[in-house]
Design a protein around this motif. Sequence first.
Motif, PDB file in Angstrom:
ATOM      1  N   ARG A 129      -0.850  12.216  -2.509  1.00  0.00           N
ATOM      2  CA  ARG A 129      -1.277  13.289  -1.600  1.00  0.00           C
ATOM      3  C   ARG A 129      -0.428  14.515  -1.905  1.00  0.00           C
ATOM      4  O   ARG A 129       0.797  14.498  -1.722  1.00  0.00           O
ATOM      5  CB  ARG A 129      -1.114  12.867  -0.145  1.00  0.00           C
ATOM      6  N   THR A 130      -1.051  15.570  -2.414  1.00  0.00           N
ATOM      7  CA  THR A 130      -0.339  16.780  -2.825  1.00  0.00           C
ATOM      8  C   THR A 130      -0.528  17.903  -1.809  1.00  0.00           C
ATOM      9  O   THR A 130      -1.409  17.848  -0.946  1.00  0.00           O
ATOM     10  CB  THR A 130      -0.832  17.239  -4.198  1.00  0.00           C
ATOM     11  N   GLY A 131       0.312  18.914  -1.947  1.00  0.00           N
ATOM     12  CA  GLY A 131       0.220  20.083  -1.073  1.00  0.00           C
ATOM     13  C   GLY A 131       0.594  19.794   0.361  1.00  0.00           C
ATOM     14  O   GLY A 131       0.093  20.448   1.280  1.00  0.00           O
ATOM     15  N   ILE A 132       1.473  18.826   0.588  1.00  0.00           N
ATOM     16  CA  ILE A 132       1.852  18.480   1.950  1.00  0.00           C
ATOM     17  C   ILE A 132       3.338  18.145   2.023  1.00  0.00           C
ATOM     18  O   ILE A 132       3.856  17.397   1.197  1.00  0.00           O
ATOM     19  CB  ILE A 132       1.003  17.296   2.482  1.00  0.00           C
ATOM     20  N   SER A 133       4.012  18.728   3.008  1.00  0.00           N
ATOM     21  CA  SER A 133       5.377  18.329   3.358  1.00  0.00           C
ATOM     22  C   SER A 133       5.264  17.542   4.652  1.00  0.00           C
ATOM     23  O   SER A 133       5.095  18.131   5.731  1.00  0.00           O
ATOM     24  CB  SER A 133       6.277  19.555   3.542  1.00  0.00           C
ATOM     25  N   ASP A 157       0.869  -1.179   0.000  1.00  0.00           N
ATOM     26  CA  ASP A 157       0.000   0.000   0.000  1.00  0.00           C
ATOM     27  C   ASP A 157       0.908   1.231   0.000  1.00  0.00           C
ATOM     28  O   ASP A 157       1.552   1.529   1.010  1.00  0.00           O
ATOM     29  CB  ASP A 157      -0.893  -0.024   1.244  1.00  0.00           C
ATOM     30  N   VAL A 158       0.971   1.941  -1.121  1.00  0.00           N
ATOM     31  CA  VAL A 158       1.949   3.024  -1.305  1.00  0.00           C
ATOM     32  C   VAL A 158       1.248   4.375  -1.376  1.00  0.00           C
ATOM     33  O   VAL A 158       0.273   4.548  -2.125  1.00  0.00           O
ATOM     34  CB  VAL A 158       2.779   2.809  -2.585  1.00  0.00           C
ATOM     35  N   THR A 159       1.762   5.336  -0.602  1.00  0.00           N
ATOM     36  CA  THR A 159       1.282   6.716  -0.636  1.00  0.00           C
ATOM     37  C   THR A 159       2.440   7.628  -1.003  1.00  0.00           C
ATOM     38  O   THR A 159       3.502   7.572  -0.370  1.00  0.00           O
ATOM     39  CB  THR A 159       0.716   7.147   0.723  1.00  0.00           C
ATOM     40  N   VAL A 160       2.243   8.449  -2.023  1.00  0.00           N
ATOM     41  CA  VAL A 160       3.256   9.410  -2.457  1.00  0.00           C
ATOM     42  C   VAL A 160       2.875  10.791  -1.933  1.00  0.00           C
ATOM     43  O   VAL A 160       1.761  11.266  -2.164  1.00  0.00           O
ATOM     44  CB  VAL A 160       3.373   9.443  -3.997  1.00  0.00           C
ATOM     45  N   PHE A 161       3.807  11.427  -1.232  1.00  0.00           N
ATOM     46  CA  PHE A 161       3.611  12.770  -0.700  1.00  0.00           C
ATOM     47  C   PHE A 161       4.350  13.774  -1.590  1.00  0.00           C
ATOM     48  O   PHE A 161       5.520  13.567  -1.919  1.00  0.00           O
ATOM     49  CB  PHE A 161       4.138  12.883   0.732  1.00  0.00           C
ATOM     50  N   GLU A 162       3.686  14.868  -1.950  1.00  0.00           N
ATOM     51  CA  GLU A 162       4.284  15.919  -2.770  1.00  0.00           C
ATOM     52  C   GLU A 162       3.881  17.280  -2.210  1.00  0.00           C
ATOM     53  O   GLU A 162       2.699  17.538  -1.976  1.00  0.00           O
ATOM     54  CB  GLU A 162       3.819  15.792  -4.223  1.00  0.00           C
ATOM     55  N   ARG A 163       4.860  18.158  -1.991  1.00  0.00           N
ATOM     56  CA  ARG A 163       4.539  19.453  -1.393  1.00  0.00           C
ATOM     57  C   ARG A 163       3.916  20.423  -2.390  1.00  0.00           C
ATOM     58  O   ARG A 163       3.225  21.353  -1.995  1.00  0.00           O
ATOM     59  CB  ARG A 163       5.793  20.057  -0.775  1.00  0.00           C
TER      60      ARG A 163
END
Length: 513
Positions: free
Chosen positions: A211-215, A168-174
């Motif tokens: 998931r975008t807009g998050i550091s 189960d993979v979640t990619v975080f992008e600021r």
Amino acid sequence: MADPQGFMKYKREEPLHRPVPLRLMDWKEVYEEGREGLIEEQSARCMDCGVPFCHSACPLGNIIPEWNDLVRQDRWHEAFERLHATNNFPEWTGRLCPAPCEGGCVLGINDDAVTIKNIELAIVERGFDEGWVQPIVPTFDTGQHVAVVGSGPAGLAAAQQLTRAGHDVTVFERDDKIGGLMRYGVPDYKMEQRFLDRRLEQMEIEGTEFRTGISPTAADLAEFDAVVLATGAAIPRDLPVDGRDLDGIHQAMEYLPGANRVAAGELDVAPIDAKGKKVVVIGGGDTGIDCFGTALRQGAASVTQFDIRPRAPKTRAASTPWPMYPLVWRVATAHEEGEYTITGSEPPEATEALGLNARVTGEALGKRVFNVNTVAFHGSEGKVTGLSANEVEVIDGKRVPMEDTDFELDADLVLIALGFSGPERGGLPHELGIQFDDRGVMMRDDEYMALRTDLEGNFDGPVFVAGDNGRGASLIVWAIAEGRACAESVDRYLMGESNLPRAVEPKDMPIGM
């Protein structure tokens, strides 16, 4: 086997470029569709060498002779499968990679190398056209949760591999959209964002969550069983000379994202716009070239690119013998546009859009100069108006000014494109206790696992490092190779074994290419 006479029957031929005045009117790709049969002919030039140096020159280990010969035989679907066996995103490398594989092509010893990059792109685009690119949804769930921080090519390659392995993979992008520098650094004329979006759609169907807009903080990652840091090398090198604080002097990555947002329809006007300005780009690498082409499309009055290095020779330099990546004179499509001379016969729509009426007929749109060092910036009322520079030469390994070569140049906009010094150290890397080496990159072992200090309250799960933040700023093909190899290490750590491919090891990777 390969066509034994293919390299004698056909000369190297690449797709044509759209006319300069027309392509400067938009942000679409600069290439025209090649004539029918071109790719098959070019693939026939491959000699299927006993020792395929193109294969070893490719960080991904692409099986180049095999898919070349399959294309020659019109067996496109098999070529498509061979290509994807080693590369998750060949439509990106086929557009953005400088093709070290071609530098290692055996035919390149005494002839022009095979057009490997163009063949690669043709194969994957044929795959999209034919509907061969389909989501590969995992058939089981391992119950393991992996966070990937950063959505550039390294992060996305790791994420896709791990998702397909059942995690189960979640990619975080600021940023507000996925893609990293491919989204907000690479101009659309080099790769339109639709080529990024269609692959992201495939990944979402496969099960990767974005998931975008998050550091993320260490607390945000507490629910995950492993973390992959693929945050890139985002700190730009600066130019600390007199006048650096004047308005109108910007880092390349302050400039390029705005133009990309305009091309995507997110903004009407870029925050930093070159229209009508005398632009100077300091730095002769790919990022500087991107600034060069972007400024031309924005309608700059003039564009001058400074390169501190000497002009490369027209044939392979003795310092880069085969099969090394050759030091040789190259003309990027942006430079081709800069060399364009206004004739007065441009179509009316181009004249109006580009402001050609305001330019002197016969004047080139831009130029590059070599052996140039910027000494200082000058300004008026807090804004840059020009700069001082001189020519340099290399003596005993050091660049020193040449006598009587000082000059000044007017400038309304200066763009600094001197590369990147390393990843950011604050925020999440600090929370996770990541160690950095003397080059300023994140330290890791041979399994891509980060070397960390023991910080109380820290995320105590395994942290892996992939991409530019672990090797320094490099090529997209290296980023994808690292992402794939890192995914294998993560999978093996979580499951005890892994069937994911692993083409490269950190210790095997040369720095700088």
